[in-house]
Design a protein around this motif. Structure first.
Motif, PDB file in Angstrom:
ATOM      1  N   TRP A 176      75.966  40.290 133.161  1.00 33.46           N
ATOM      2  CA  TRP A 176      75.055  39.464 133.943  1.00 33.46           C
ATOM      3  C   TRP A 176      74.797  38.100 133.316  1.00 33.46           C
ATOM      4  N   PHE A 229      78.232  50.429 140.232  1.00 37.93           N
ATOM      5  CA  PHE A 229      76.901  50.955 139.958  1.00 37.93           C
ATOM      6  C   PHE A 229      76.274  51.557 141.211  1.00 37.93           C
ATOM      7  N   ALA A 230      76.469  50.890 142.361  1.00 38.14           N
ATOM      8  CA  ALA A 230      75.886  51.383 143.612  1.00 38.14           C
ATOM      9  C   ALA A 230      76.560  52.670 144.069  1.00 38.14           C
ATOM     10  N   PRO A 245      74.747  42.336 143.471  1.00 33.82           N
ATOM     11  CA  PRO A 245      74.142  43.626 143.824  1.00 33.82           C
ATOM     12  C   PRO A 245      74.171  43.963 145.311  1.00 33.82           C
ATOM     13  N   ASN A 261      76.509  46.783 146.707  1.00 30.06           N
ATOM     14  CA  ASN A 261      75.809  47.881 147.364  1.00 30.06           C
ATOM     15  C   ASN A 261      76.322  48.075 148.783  1.00 30.06           C
ATOM     16  N   ILE A 297      77.887  46.248 132.384  1.00 26.25           N
ATOM     17  CA  ILE A 297      76.986  45.448 133.207  1.00 26.25           C
ATOM     18  C   ILE A 297      75.980  44.704 132.335  1.00 26.25           C
ATOM     19  N   GLU A 300      81.112  45.057 139.713  1.00 24.67           N
ATOM     20  CA  GLU A 300      80.342  45.899 138.805  1.00 24.67           C
ATOM     21  C   GLU A 300      79.162  46.556 139.523  1.00 24.67           C
ATOM     22  N   TRP A 301      78.597  45.863 140.502  1.00 24.74           N
ATOM     23  CA  TRP A 301      77.518  46.492 141.255  1.00 24.74           C
ATOM     24  C   TRP A 301      78.041  47.421 142.338  1.00 24.74           C
ATOM     25  N   THR A 309      80.465  40.294 139.498  1.00 24.15           N
ATOM     26  CA  THR A 309      79.223  41.048 139.624  1.00 24.15           C
ATOM     27  C   THR A 309      79.252  41.957 140.852  1.00 24.15           C
ATOM     28  N   SER A 310      79.958  41.549 141.904  1.00 28.00           N
ATOM     29  CA  SER A 310      80.093  42.419 143.083  1.00 28.00           C
ATOM     30  C   SER A 310      80.835  43.689 142.729  1.00 28.00           C
TER      31      SER A 310
END
Length: 431
Positions: free
Chosen positions: A137, A32-33, A164, A168, A133, A28-29, A25-26
């Motif tokens: 999740w 995204f970030a 996230p 980010n 994403i 993928e975010w 998730t890190s």
């Protein structure tokens, strides 16, 4: 049957599952970030040129929204597969989809090179990011939470929630470093691409962790008993609609709050308050750093005091804080801007930390991947997808911060309604 009757995984397996969920998730975010920051600072000029900077930003944020609109497709497809085939296999696929899409964004030709084709390709790759994403999740949440016991589910499930702020933080750190070390011309020409190309390294690491991990004990038990749902999407809609509605509504406020304090704040500070970009980025980075600890802490607090209570405290704080934040930063103080962003992200952590366990517990084990994924992705459309665009449009139309603040407050009320509709604990027969 509960976890207590199943073979309890060794602590090393719990930690491995936590890291696998967090790393994916890190990544993928991070992807995204990086896109979110680039939308605010770069993409408007490079892919949507306009004589009006605000118009270019609005168009760039429109492609930001595409990444949310495409999430339900990922949630529908991969959530269903997570309940039919297992959590692990799905997570390998979603990691590859998002990672490859992000690397390709770093290689895209701009408007000056290929005209509108560059913008079209950007939208396509943004769509693919969202699909990845959307499927990620639900599986990531279950990967960590289903290795642990019900008693500590809030803490273990928070692994996916740390993604996230971790992503980010990485994205803003990389882009801030590039912006500081390069001239404006170099950054706009090729420097921003480096942030997207670096995701290839994170993909390799994430795959290495996930491929080595075994399927979750809960899904193994479901398989052994032949309890997999035949049509999980239909069964969620017919058997557990209240759980789905509660999950969707509970997510709206956190999504919008996060968009304000990590995306819109960059545009507001630089374009409306004439502050240096570095001030807003510093606030986002410090706030994200605190969230790395705040997310698991909030998850652990929800184990002790209840999911709804901790979640509701964050929602009330998020409702009130924008009415203090905007007047505080109006004077142009760097310190107040940074503190304001940090406090906003603390309220977000109190909602987001318990969120994974809260939503997963609304659904029966055999429908958990599908239900969690649908709640997550459908909420994204009415929450995070439109938030940056609406924040920018509302401010432009009303020419006052009160309009964006009221919008955020309304979404926090929606979240409180979702909490009121929820189950107070895990459904009967939950593992």
């Amino acid at each position: 049957m509960t976890n207590a009757t199943a073979a309890r995984p060794a602590r090393k397996d719990l930690i491995k599952a936590f890291v696998a969920s967090l790393s994916g998730t890190s990544l993928e975010w991070y992807d995204f970030a990086a896109y979110s920051v680039a939308s605010a600072l770069v993409f408007g000029q490079l892919f949507f040129p306009s004589h009006d900077p605000l118009s270019g930003t609005l168009l760039a944020f429109s492609t930001y929204a595409v990444g949310y609109v495409s999430r339900p497709l990922g949630g529908f497809v991969f959530g269903r597969l997570g309940d039919v085939l297992g959590r692990k296999q799905v997570l390998v696929i979603t990691l590859l989809i998002t990672g490859i899409s992000t690397v390709l964004i770093g290689l895209l030709p701009t408007h000056s090179q290929v005209g509108a084709l560059g913008a079209a390709l950007l939208v396509v790759l943004r769509f693919a990011q969202g699909v990845g994403i959307g499927g990620e999740w639900g599986g990531a949440v279950l990967l960590s939470s289903e290795y642990g016991s019900e008693k500590h589910r809030g803490f273990w499930a928070s692994a996916a929630q740390i993604g996230p702020p971790a992503g980010n933080l990485l994205a803003n750190g990389v882009l801030a470093g590039l912006a500081a070390g390069l001239t404006s011309e170099q950054f706009m020409s090729w420097g921003w691409r480096v942030a997207f190309l670096l995701s290839a390294v994170l993909v390799i690491f994430g795959l290495w962790i996930r491929v080595k991990l075994e399927e979750t004990p809960v899904f193994q038990e479901i398989q052994q008993k032949g309890e997999q749902a035949g049509a999980p999407v239909r069964e969620v809609l017919t058997r557990e609609p209240r759980a789905l509605i509660s999950g969707i509504l509970s997510r709206v406020g956190p999504d919008v709050l996060y968009a304000l304090f990590t995306v819109f704040v960059l545009t507001y500070a630089t374009q409306q308050l004439d502050m240096p970009k570095s001030w807003a980025v510093t606030g986002v980075m410090l706030g994200s750093s605190l969230q790395l600890f705040g997310m698991p802490l909030a998850g652990a607090l929800s184990d002790r005091f209840g999911r709804r209570r901790i979640y509701a405290i964050g929602a009330v704080g998020g409702l009130v804080w924008p009415f203090a934040f905007f007047p505080l930063v109006g004077g142009g103080s760097a310190g107040l801007l940074i503190i304001g962003v940090i406090v906003g992200l603390i309220w977000h952590a109190l909602m987001y930390g318990p969120q994974a366990a809260f939503i997963a517990e609304q659904f029966s084990p055999e429908l958990r991947a599908t239900g969690s994924s649908l709640a997550y992705t459908l909420a994204g459309i009415i929450g995070g997808a439109l938030a940056p665009l609406l924040f920018t449009s509302l401010y432009a139309y009303f020419d006052t911060w009160v309009a964006p603040a009221c919008y955020l407050a309304a979404t926090c009320v929606v979240t409180l309604v979702g909490l009121a509709l929820s189950r107070t604990g895990a459904p009967a027969g939950s593992r």
